[in-house]
Design a protein around this motif. Structure first.
Motif, PDB file in Angstrom:
ATOM      1  N   PRO A  68      -7.824  12.721  -8.049  1.00 47.42           N
ATOM      2  CA  PRO A  68      -9.056  13.251  -7.462  1.00 47.42           C
ATOM      3  C   PRO A  68     -10.130  12.159  -7.438  1.00 47.42           C
ATOM      4  CG  PRO A  68      -8.236  14.662  -9.241  1.00 47.42           C
ATOM      5  CD  PRO A  68      -7.524  13.343  -9.337  1.00 47.42           C
ATOM      6  N   ALA A  69     -10.677  11.920  -6.264  1.00 42.64           N
ATOM      7  CA  ALA A  69     -11.724  10.898  -6.115  1.00 42.64           C
ATOM      8  C   ALA A  69     -12.750  11.389  -5.095  1.00 42.64           C
ATOM      9  CB  ALA A  69     -11.100   9.575  -5.666  1.00 42.64           C
ATOM     10  N   ALA A  70     -13.071  12.673  -5.176  1.00 45.65           N
ATOM     11  CA  ALA A  70     -13.951  13.270  -4.160  1.00 45.65           C
ATOM     12  C   ALA A  70     -15.269  13.762  -4.762  1.00 45.65           C
ATOM     13  CB  ALA A  70     -13.230  14.426  -3.474  1.00 45.65           C
ATOM     14  N   GLY A  71     -15.522  13.424  -6.023  1.00 42.30           N
ATOM     15  CA  GLY A  71     -16.768  13.865  -6.662  1.00 42.30           C
ATOM     16  C   GLY A  71     -17.967  13.175  -6.020  1.00 42.30           C
ATOM     17  N   LEU A  72     -19.140  13.714  -6.265  1.00 41.03           N
ATOM     18  CA  LEU A  72     -20.347  13.149  -5.652  1.00 41.03           C
ATOM     19  C   LEU A  72     -20.834  11.895  -6.376  1.00 41.03           C
ATOM     20  CD1 LEU A  72     -22.306  16.423  -4.822  1.00 41.03           C
ATOM     21  CD2 LEU A  72     -20.987  14.972  -3.269  1.00 41.03           C
ATOM     22  N   GLY A  73     -20.434  11.732  -7.629  1.00 42.38           N
ATOM     23  CA  GLY A  73     -20.835  10.538  -8.375  1.00 42.38           C
ATOM     24  C   GLY A  73     -22.342  10.394  -8.497  1.00 42.38           C
ATOM     25  N   THR A  74     -23.020  11.502  -8.760  1.00 42.55           N
ATOM     26  CA  THR A  74     -24.490  11.480  -8.727  1.00 42.55           C
ATOM     27  C   THR A  74     -25.094  10.594  -9.816  1.00 42.55           C
ATOM     28  OG1 THR A  74     -24.544  13.483 -10.069  1.00 42.55           O
ATOM     29  CG2 THR A  74     -24.714  13.763  -7.681  1.00 42.55           C
ATOM     30  N   ARG A  75     -24.338  10.367 -10.899  1.00 41.19           N
ATOM     31  CA  ARG A  75     -24.893   9.517 -11.958  1.00 41.19           C
ATOM     32  C   ARG A  75     -25.034   8.072 -11.506  1.00 41.19           C
ATOM     33  NH1 ARG A  75     -20.686  11.162 -16.421  1.00 41.19           N
ATOM     34  NH2 ARG A  75     -19.569  11.776 -14.533  1.00 41.19           N
ATOM     35  N   LYS A 113     -17.633   6.404  -6.230  1.00 40.25           N
ATOM     36  CA  LYS A 113     -17.787   5.711  -7.525  1.00 40.25           C
ATOM     37  C   LYS A 113     -16.479   5.065  -7.970  1.00 40.25           C
ATOM     38  CE  LYS A 113     -17.156   9.804 -10.375  1.00 40.25           C
ATOM     39  NZ  LYS A 113     -17.657  10.638 -11.434  1.00 40.25           N
ATOM     40  N   GLU A 114     -15.365   5.626  -7.496  1.00 41.28           N
ATOM     41  CA  GLU A 114     -14.055   5.069  -7.859  1.00 41.28           C
ATOM     42  C   GLU A 114     -13.845   3.672  -7.280  1.00 41.28           C
ATOM     43  OE1 GLU A 114     -14.657   8.109  -6.767  1.00 41.28           O
ATOM     44  OE2 GLU A 114     -13.877   9.460  -8.315  1.00 41.28           O
ATOM     45  N   GLN A 116     -10.975  16.863   0.422  1.00 42.68           N
ATOM     46  CA  GLN A 116     -11.337  18.063  -0.323  1.00 42.68           C
ATOM     47  C   GLN A 116     -12.283  18.969   0.468  1.00 42.68           C
ATOM     48  OE1 GLN A 116     -13.213  17.484  -4.142  1.00 42.68           O
ATOM     49  NE2 GLN A 116     -13.013  19.632  -4.673  1.00 42.68           N
ATOM     50  N   PRO A 119     -17.028  19.430  -2.342  1.00 33.59           N
ATOM     51  CA  PRO A 119     -16.627  19.114  -3.718  1.00 33.59           C
ATOM     52  C   PRO A 119     -16.891  20.303  -4.646  1.00 33.59           C
ATOM     53  CG  PRO A 119     -18.676  17.985  -3.170  1.00 33.59           C
ATOM     54  CD  PRO A 119     -18.289  18.787  -1.966  1.00 33.59           C
ATOM     55  N   LYS A 120     -15.950  21.247  -4.671  1.00 31.70           N
ATOM     56  CA  LYS A 120     -16.176  22.480  -5.432  1.00 31.70           C
ATOM     57  C   LYS A 120     -15.625  22.405  -6.842  1.00 31.70           C
ATOM     58  CE  LYS A 120     -15.387  25.241  -1.365  1.00 31.70           C
ATOM     59  NZ  LYS A 120     -14.509  26.294  -0.906  1.00 31.70           N
ATOM     60  N   GLY A 121     -15.410  21.202  -7.326  1.00 34.76           N
ATOM     61  CA  GLY A 121     -14.961  21.057  -8.707  1.00 34.76           C
ATOM     62  C   GLY A 121     -13.571  20.462  -8.807  1.00 34.76           C
ATOM     63  N   ASP A 161     -11.925   7.919 -12.111  1.00 32.92           N
ATOM     64  CA  ASP A 161     -12.982   7.129 -12.755  1.00 32.92           C
ATOM     65  C   ASP A 161     -12.718   6.961 -14.254  1.00 32.92           C
ATOM     66  OD1 ASP A 161     -13.387   9.723 -13.521  1.00 32.92           O
ATOM     67  OD2 ASP A 161     -15.536   9.761 -13.141  1.00 32.92           O
TER      68      ASP A 161
HETATM   69  P1  UTP Z   1     -16.931  14.142 -12.462  1.00 31.51           P
HETATM   70  O1  UTP Z   1     -17.514  15.423 -12.888  1.00 31.51           O
HETATM   71  O2  UTP Z   1     -17.011  12.963 -13.367  1.00 31.51           O
HETATM   72  O3  UTP Z   1     -17.434  13.658 -11.020  1.00 31.51           O
HETATM   73  O4  UTP Z   1     -15.435  14.415 -12.022  1.00 31.51           O
HETATM   74  P2  UTP Z   1     -18.766  13.730 -10.242  1.00 31.51           P
HETATM   75  O5  UTP Z   1     -19.215  15.153 -10.069  1.00 31.51           O
HETATM   76  O6  UTP Z   1     -18.501  12.938  -9.023  1.00 31.51           O
HETATM   77  O7  UTP Z   1     -19.790  12.900 -11.159  1.00 31.51           O
HETATM   78  P3  UTP Z   1     -21.371  13.001 -11.371  1.00 31.51           P
HETATM   79  O8  UTP Z   1     -21.521  13.810 -12.616  1.00 31.51           O
HETATM   80  O9  UTP Z   1     -21.985  13.625 -10.137  1.00 31.51           O
HETATM   81  O10 UTP Z   1     -21.792  11.566 -11.556  1.00 31.51           O
HETATM   82  C1  UTP Z   1     -14.282  13.785 -12.565  1.00 31.51           C
HETATM   83  C2  UTP Z   1     -13.309  13.355 -11.470  1.00 31.51           C
HETATM   84  O11 UTP Z   1     -12.998  14.429 -10.596  1.00 31.51           O
HETATM   85  C3  UTP Z   1     -13.306  14.102  -9.253  1.00 31.51           C
HETATM   86  C4  UTP Z   1     -14.317  12.956  -9.321  1.00 31.51           C
HETATM   87  O12 UTP Z   1     -14.228  12.132  -8.176  1.00 31.51           O
HETATM   88  C5  UTP Z   1     -13.881  12.240 -10.605  1.00 31.51           C
HETATM   89  O13 UTP Z   1     -12.843  11.304 -10.356  1.00 31.51           O
HETATM   90  N1  UTP Z   1     -13.839  15.314  -8.564  1.00 31.51           N
HETATM   91  C6  UTP Z   1     -14.830  16.058  -9.145  1.00 31.51           C
HETATM   92  C7  UTP Z   1     -13.335  15.657  -7.318  1.00 31.51           C
HETATM   93  O14 UTP Z   1     -12.430  14.993  -6.782  1.00 31.51           O
HETATM   94  N2  UTP Z   1     -13.843  16.757  -6.697  1.00 31.51           N
HETATM   95  C8  UTP Z   1     -14.831  17.529  -7.247  1.00 31.51           C
HETATM   96  O15 UTP Z   1     -15.232  18.525  -6.610  1.00 31.51           O
HETATM   97  C9  UTP Z   1     -15.326  17.153  -8.513  1.00 31.51           C
END
Ligand code: UTP
Length: 288
Positions: A9-16, A26-27, A103, A106-108, A131
């Protein structure tokens, strides 16, 4: 059943990591000179998983391009005779069979795993968070695959963390105190005084395909996201879920401070960068 497939999974928003992650996943952030995700794909391949499915979101092009050929760059390096750099460019292209799925929203993490259902089919598979880096000198995934082959069901990687940090992780209640434990319950980010242990879930899983039907029924949990931990908690009532307690080196590149520590640590260990970096650090630190 032999495990061949890895889902990353590499679809998170990476807001940090904003604003860096506005246009770049972020990946893809470099750990010294290599994007974090390349280490994760290398780890999967080293554990014998040859079919890699990456779950992507916004800005997926950077990820796809990284694992594809770049003809013009390769041609230029070849013409210059720069074989060292050419090898670096080609390394990520020849790693394995990398596929992509979107995805959408990004629903989790649970939702990200669910979108892999069709590609994975009815066989056990690994999940590696894009990550979260595990040092190749401390192989974890291969051990997890062995436990899954022996015990069946699913296997989750656990790591003991300081008590005041357990609320940042999924937490496991377990039976046993060796390297392989039986998981009795899982809870996502519990307050420290309610945590059943200091064993945190880290970003490696070997899952049975039953998880997909459970995820389809899992409602959004903490933070309004479909949590993989919630689905695994349901799975425990259906089939064995084991934990492998990892005591090796892990680097969380999704957290800014841990990311910086990772870059410094891994650069310090390199032959080309380590000696001058350490010399500079020794000179600079006492002045702080
Ligand atoms: P994190 O909770 O660390 O990712 O998810 P995030 O939400 O991108 O980070 P912040 O908190 O906003 O900075 C852990 C892993 O799961 C993936 C992320 O890409 C990360 O590799 N992920 C998370 C998804 O692929 N989809 C999602 O909906 C959420």
């Amino acid at each position: 059943m032999v495990i061949r497939k890895a889902v990353i999974p590499a679809a998170g928003l990476g807001t940090r990591f904003l604003p860096a992650t506005k246009a770049v996943p972020k990946e893809m952030l470099p750990v010294v000179d290599t994007p974090a995700i390349q280490f994760v794909v290398e780890e999967a391949v080293a554990a014998g998983l040859t079919d890699v499915l990456m779950v992507t979101g916004r800005s997926k092009r950077a990820l796809e391009d990284h694992f594809d050929r770049v003809w013009e760059l390769e041609a230029t390096l070849e013409a210059k005779g720069d074989t060292d750099k050419l090898r670096k460019v080609q390394e990520s292209t020849h790693l394995g069979d990398v596929h992509y799925v979107r995805q959408g929203d990004p629903k989790g993490l649970g939702h990200a795993v669910l979108v892999a259902a069709e590609h994975v089919g009815n066989e056990p598979f690994a999940v590696l968070l894009g990550d979260d880096l595990i040092d190749p000198r401390d192989p974890l995934l291969r051990q997890m695959v062995e436990v899954q082959q022996r015990e069946g069901g699913s296997v989750v990687a656990l790591m003991e963390v300081p008590h005041d940090q357990i609320s940042l992780y999924g937490c496991a209640a377990v039976t046993g105190d060796g390297d392989v434990v039986k998981i009795n319950a899982l809870v996502e980010k519990p307050p420290a005084d309610e945590a059943p242990s200091d064993l945190a879930i880290i970003g490696r899983y070997v899952l049975s395909p039953t998880v997909f039907s459970v995820l389809r029924e899992t409602p959004p949990g903490r933070g309004g996201e479909i949590q993989l931990t919630d689905a695994l908690q349901t799975l425990i009532a259906m089939e064995p879920v084991h934990g492998v307690v990892f005591r090796g080196r892990r680097y969380d590149t999704g957290d800014r401070l841990d990311y910086l520590k990772t870059v410094v640590r891994l650069a310090s260990e390199r032959e080309d960068l380590g000696p001058p970096l350490l010399a500079w650090l020794r000179e600079w630190l006492p002045q702080q």
